[in-house]
Structure formats: C-alpha cells, structure tokens
Scaffold this motif. Structure first.
Motif, PDB file in Angstrom:
ATOM      1  N   LYS A 177      44.594  56.158  54.445  1.00 24.52           N
ATOM      2  CA  LYS A 177      44.542  54.874  55.154  1.00 24.52           C
ATOM      3  C   LYS A 177      43.327  54.073  54.675  1.00 24.52           C
ATOM      4  O   LYS A 177      43.411  52.871  54.430  1.00 24.52           O
ATOM      5  CB  LYS A 177      44.479  55.112  56.663  1.00 24.52           C
ATOM      6  N   GLU A 178      42.178  54.757  54.555  1.00 21.38           N
ATOM      7  CA  GLU A 178      40.972  54.099  54.049  1.00 21.38           C
ATOM      8  C   GLU A 178      41.174  53.607  52.620  1.00 21.38           C
ATOM      9  O   GLU A 178      40.781  52.496  52.275  1.00 21.38           O
ATOM     10  CB  GLU A 178      39.766  55.053  54.085  1.00 21.38           C
ATOM     11  N   ILE A 179      41.807  54.450  51.787  1.00 25.34           N
ATOM     12  CA  ILE A 179      42.034  54.089  50.382  1.00 25.34           C
ATOM     13  C   ILE A 179      42.900  52.833  50.304  1.00 25.34           C
ATOM     14  O   ILE A 179      42.608  51.903  49.550  1.00 25.34           O
ATOM     15  CB  ILE A 179      42.690  55.260  49.607  1.00 25.34           C
ATOM     16  N   ILE A 180      43.961  52.786  51.133  1.00 24.65           N
ATOM     17  CA  ILE A 180      44.851  51.620  51.135  1.00 24.65           C
ATOM     18  C   ILE A 180      44.102  50.380  51.618  1.00 24.65           C
ATOM     19  O   ILE A 180      44.191  49.308  51.009  1.00 24.65           O
ATOM     20  CB  ILE A 180      46.106  51.891  51.999  1.00 24.65           C
ATOM     21  N   THR A 181      43.321  50.521  52.696  1.00 27.17           N
ATOM     22  CA  THR A 181      42.569  49.385  53.234  1.00 27.17           C
ATOM     23  C   THR A 181      41.578  48.844  52.207  1.00 27.17           C
ATOM     24  O   THR A 181      41.549  47.645  51.910  1.00 27.17           O
ATOM     25  CB  THR A 181      41.818  49.787  54.521  1.00 27.17           C
ATOM     26  N   VAL A 182      40.759  49.745  51.651  1.00 30.56           N
ATOM     27  CA  VAL A 182      39.757  49.339  50.652  1.00 30.56           C
ATOM     28  C   VAL A 182      40.452  48.775  49.420  1.00 30.56           C
ATOM     29  O   VAL A 182      40.020  47.762  48.861  1.00 30.56           O
ATOM     30  CB  VAL A 182      38.846  50.531  50.274  1.00 30.56           C
ATOM     31  N   GLY A 183      41.534  49.413  49.006  1.00 25.10           N
ATOM     32  CA  GLY A 183      42.288  48.956  47.839  1.00 25.10           C
ATOM     33  C   GLY A 183      42.809  47.543  48.012  1.00 25.10           C
ATOM     34  O   GLY A 183      42.720  46.721  47.095  1.00 25.10           O
ATOM     35  N   MET A 184      43.334  47.241  49.203  1.00 26.91           N
ATOM     36  CA  MET A 184      43.855  45.895  49.470  1.00 26.91           C
ATOM     37  C   MET A 184      42.734  44.854  49.492  1.00 26.91           C
ATOM     38  O   MET A 184      42.901  43.750  48.983  1.00 26.91           O
ATOM     39  CB  MET A 184      44.627  45.870  50.800  1.00 26.91           C
ATOM     40  N   VAL A 185      41.590  45.230  50.084  1.00 28.58           N
ATOM     41  CA  VAL A 185      40.446  44.309  50.112  1.00 28.58           C
ATOM     42  C   VAL A 185      39.982  44.009  48.684  1.00 28.58           C
ATOM     43  O   VAL A 185      39.798  42.851  48.301  1.00 28.58           O
ATOM     44  CB  VAL A 185      39.286  44.884  50.962  1.00 28.58           C
ATOM     45  N   LEU A 186      39.831  45.067  47.880  1.00 29.57           N
ATOM     46  CA  LEU A 186      39.397  44.877  46.494  1.00 29.57           C
ATOM     47  C   LEU A 186      40.429  44.087  45.685  1.00 29.57           C
ATOM     48  O   LEU A 186      40.072  43.239  44.870  1.00 29.57           O
ATOM     49  CB  LEU A 186      39.115  46.225  45.821  1.00 29.57           C
ATOM     50  N   PHE A 187      41.716  44.356  45.934  1.00 33.21           N
ATOM     51  CA  PHE A 187      42.783  43.639  45.237  1.00 33.21           C
ATOM     52  C   PHE A 187      42.683  42.138  45.505  1.00 33.21           C
ATOM     53  O   PHE A 187      42.812  41.320  44.601  1.00 33.21           O
ATOM     54  CB  PHE A 187      44.154  44.169  45.668  1.00 33.21           C
ATOM     55  N   ALA A 188      42.414  41.787  46.768  1.00 33.27           N
ATOM     56  CA  ALA A 188      42.294  40.370  47.136  1.00 33.27           C
ATOM     57  C   ALA A 188      41.068  39.737  46.495  1.00 33.27           C
ATOM     58  O   ALA A 188      41.117  38.595  46.027  1.00 33.27           O
ATOM     59  CB  ALA A 188      42.229  40.224  48.657  1.00 33.27           C
ATOM     60  N   VAL A 189      39.955  40.475  46.458  1.00 32.92           N
ATOM     61  CA  VAL A 189      38.715  39.920  45.907  1.00 32.92           C
ATOM     62  C   VAL A 189      38.770  39.847  44.380  1.00 32.92           C
ATOM     63  O   VAL A 189      38.408  38.830  43.787  1.00 32.92           O
ATOM     64  CB  VAL A 189      37.482  40.735  46.368  1.00 32.92           C
ATOM     65  N   ILE A 190      39.258  40.917  43.746  1.00 28.12           N
ATOM     66  CA  ILE A 190      39.376  40.907  42.279  1.00 28.12           C
ATOM     67  C   ILE A 190      40.399  39.854  41.857  1.00 28.12           C
ATOM     68  O   ILE A 190      40.194  39.141  40.879  1.00 28.12           O
ATOM     69  CB  ILE A 190      39.780  42.307  41.747  1.00 28.12           C
ATOM     70  N   ASP A 191      41.502  39.756  42.607  1.00 28.96           N
ATOM     71  CA  ASP A 191      42.534  38.728  42.406  1.00 28.96           C
ATOM     72  C   ASP A 191      42.982  38.649  40.946  1.00 28.96           C
ATOM     73  O   ASP A 191      42.992  37.579  40.343  1.00 28.96           O
ATOM     74  CB  ASP A 191      41.995  37.371  42.898  1.00 28.96           C
ATOM     75  N   ILE A 192      43.381  39.790  40.399  1.00 30.82           N
ATOM     76  CA  ILE A 192      43.780  39.835  38.991  1.00 30.82           C
ATOM     77  C   ILE A 192      45.053  39.035  38.745  1.00 30.82           C
ATOM     78  O   ILE A 192      45.211  38.404  37.704  1.00 30.82           O
ATOM     79  CB  ILE A 192      43.906  41.299  38.478  1.00 30.82           C
ATOM     80  N   VAL A 193      45.956  39.001  39.725  1.00 27.43           N
ATOM     81  CA  VAL A 193      47.189  38.228  39.565  1.00 27.43           C
ATOM     82  C   VAL A 193      46.859  36.738  39.525  1.00 27.43           C
ATOM     83  O   VAL A 193      47.396  35.995  38.696  1.00 27.43           O
ATOM     84  CB  VAL A 193      48.191  38.549  40.701  1.00 27.43           C
ATOM     85  N   GLY A 194      45.947  36.303  40.390  1.00 28.78           N
ATOM     86  CA  GLY A 194      45.526  34.905  40.390  1.00 28.78           C
ATOM     87  C   GLY A 194      44.726  34.529  39.164  1.00 28.78           C
ATOM     88  O   GLY A 194      44.603  33.350  38.826  1.00 28.78           O
ATOM     89  N   SER A 195      44.174  35.541  38.490  1.00 27.95           N
ATOM     90  CA  SER A 195      43.379  35.294  37.287  1.00 27.95           C
ATOM     91  C   SER A 195      44.222  35.199  36.026  1.00 27.95           C
ATOM     92  O   SER A 195      43.682  34.930  34.953  1.00 27.95           O
ATOM     93  CB  SER A 195      42.337  36.411  37.110  1.00 27.95           C
ATOM     94  N   ILE A 196      45.532  35.416  36.151  1.00 26.65           N
ATOM     95  CA  ILE A 196      46.392  35.369  34.966  1.00 26.65           C
ATOM     96  C   ILE A 196      46.235  34.057  34.196  1.00 26.65           C
ATOM     97  O   ILE A 196      46.095  34.082  32.968  1.00 26.65           O
ATOM     98  CB  ILE A 196      47.870  35.646  35.342  1.00 26.65           C
ATOM     99  N   PRO A 197      46.208  32.903  34.879  1.00 29.11           N
ATOM    100  CA  PRO A 197      46.006  31.667  34.114  1.00 29.11           C
ATOM    101  C   PRO A 197      44.686  31.649  33.338  1.00 29.11           C
ATOM    102  O   PRO A 197      44.636  31.157  32.207  1.00 29.11           O
ATOM    103  CB  PRO A 197      46.005  30.578  35.198  1.00 29.11           C
ATOM    104  N   ILE A 198      43.629  32.207  33.924  1.00 31.35           N
ATOM    105  CA  ILE A 198      42.330  32.275  33.247  1.00 31.35           C
ATOM    106  C   ILE A 198      42.424  33.223  32.056  1.00 31.35           C
ATOM    107  O   ILE A 198      41.911  32.937  30.971  1.00 31.35           O
ATOM    108  CB  ILE A 198      41.219  32.728  34.224  1.00 31.35           C
ATOM    109  N   ILE A 199      43.099  34.366  32.248  1.00 31.04           N
ATOM    110  CA  ILE A 199      43.273  35.353  31.178  1.00 31.04           C
ATOM    111  C   ILE A 199      44.053  34.740  30.017  1.00 31.04           C
ATOM    112  O   ILE A 199      43.690  34.900  28.850  1.00 31.04           O
ATOM    113  CB  ILE A 199      43.989  36.616  31.724  1.00 31.04           C
ATOM    114  N   VAL A 200      45.128  34.015  30.350  1.00 34.79           N
ATOM    115  CA  VAL A 200      45.941  33.357  29.325  1.00 34.79           C
ATOM    116  C   VAL A 200      45.088  32.345  28.561  1.00 34.79           C
ATOM    117  O   VAL A 200      45.136  32.273  27.318  1.00 34.79           O
ATOM    118  CB  VAL A 200      47.170  32.670  29.975  1.00 34.79           C
TER     119      VAL A 200
END
Length: 192
Positions: A7-30
């Motif tokens: 449960k902690e791993i999922i919670t922390v993982g989701m928080v980090l996913f939102a902050v890292i925002d790799i999907v939202g960074s796709i335009p920057i990566i491109v």
C-alpha cells in the motif's frame, strides 16, 4: 526487518509518478530529441534513479550543510516547476541551453526527471513512509520512465502534433497546480 508494504509502495509510487510527470514530459522529450538527435534512455533513467536514491539518504544533511532548509529548497523547486509549466501551457521557451551535446543527463535526468520538485517530495515522503518502500517506488517509476523514453518516438507518432499539444497543455496545468501546492505548503515554513 524490512517493512515492505505494498500500500505504501503504491501510494509513494503514485505521488512520484505525478511529480516526475514523465507522460506530461513527452512533448519536452520530443523537443529535446529533435534538438540533439538521440537521447540515451538507459543513461538518463539510471542517472535519475541514482540521483533520487542518493538524495533520499543525504538530501536533508546536504541542504543543512550548505545552510538551506527543506522549506527554502521546496519553494525554489516550486518556482522551477512553475516556469516549466508556463513553458508547457503557453508554448514559450524560458530555459535556453546553447547547443547541448547530449540531453540525457541535463536537462533530462536532472532537472526534468529528478528535479527540485522530486527531491522535495522525496524528503517529505521520507518523514511519512519506510525508506525501503520509497526505494521500491523510485525503481518502479524509473522503469516506467525508461519505457516512456524508449518509446517516445512511437508515442509522438501515435498522438500526432495536435495530440502532443493537448497533452503538453493538460500536463502543464497539472504541473502548475503541483508547483502552487508545493509553494503554499512550504512558504509558511520560511517565516517560522
């Protein structure tokens, strides 16, 4: 004994996913790939993961060593996120790097993936969750980052220019909200 809690791993993982925002960074990566030609996905992912894990253990001590408290670091991180979000929403360029040789480390691994927002988040997560669960969540996010970096060309082709524009602006607004929340949560700490 290791305190592994899914449960902690999922919670922390989701928080980090939102902050890292790799999907939202796709335009920057491109955009980075268009400028430098090739992005070394493995190198960027490994360096970003190492930065996050090292900062998890020595971040607060390092900041206090140079006389910076966590709140000041968080407020500075919120400004970085704020300007990145403005770039995404308004389609302007604030960050300029004259002819970068490789985008794999700067600005991709740091500050885009393992930036001030991520570092600040790691420090606040460390006070609430077990370290082993945070490390596992970091590793899971880095695997996801690697997959997105490796398939960014396919994602770009799938979404097209208009789709990328919509994703960029949507995640820009989300990033802006994260920046405002980070600022609001830490600005009071500057005056205490």
């Amino acid at each position: 004994m290791l305190e592994i809690d899914f449960k902690e791993i999922i919670t922390v993982g989701m928080v980090l996913f939102a902050v890292i925002d790799i999907v939202g960074s796709i335009p920057i990566i491109v955009n980075l790939r268009a400028k430098v030609g090739h992005i070394e996905s493995e190198k960027a992912s490994i360096v970003a993961g190492m930065i996050m894990i090292v900062f998890l253990f020595v971040g607060e001590g390092f900041l206090s060593l140079i006389g910076i408290d966590v709140h000041s670091f968080a407020v500075a991180g919120s400004f970085v996120l704020f300007f990145l979000a403005l770039e995404m929403i308004l389609g302007i360029r604030i960050y300029r790097d004259e002819e970068p040789g490789s985008a794999s480390i700067v600005p991709l691994a740091f500050p885009l993936i393992a930036g001030a927002g991520t570092m600040t988040t790691l420090l606040s997560l460390r006070s609430q969750f077990h370290t082993i669960n945070i490390i596992i969540a970091i590793l899971l996010n880095i695997i996801l980052v690697y997959i997105v970096l490796k398939s960014s060309k396919k994602i770009e082709n799938l979404l097209g220019e208009n789709g990328l524009g919509v994703v960029r602006k949507t995640f820009g607004v989300i990033l802006l909200a994260i920046a405002v929340k980070l600022f609001a949560a830490n600005v009071k700490g500057l005056f205490v």
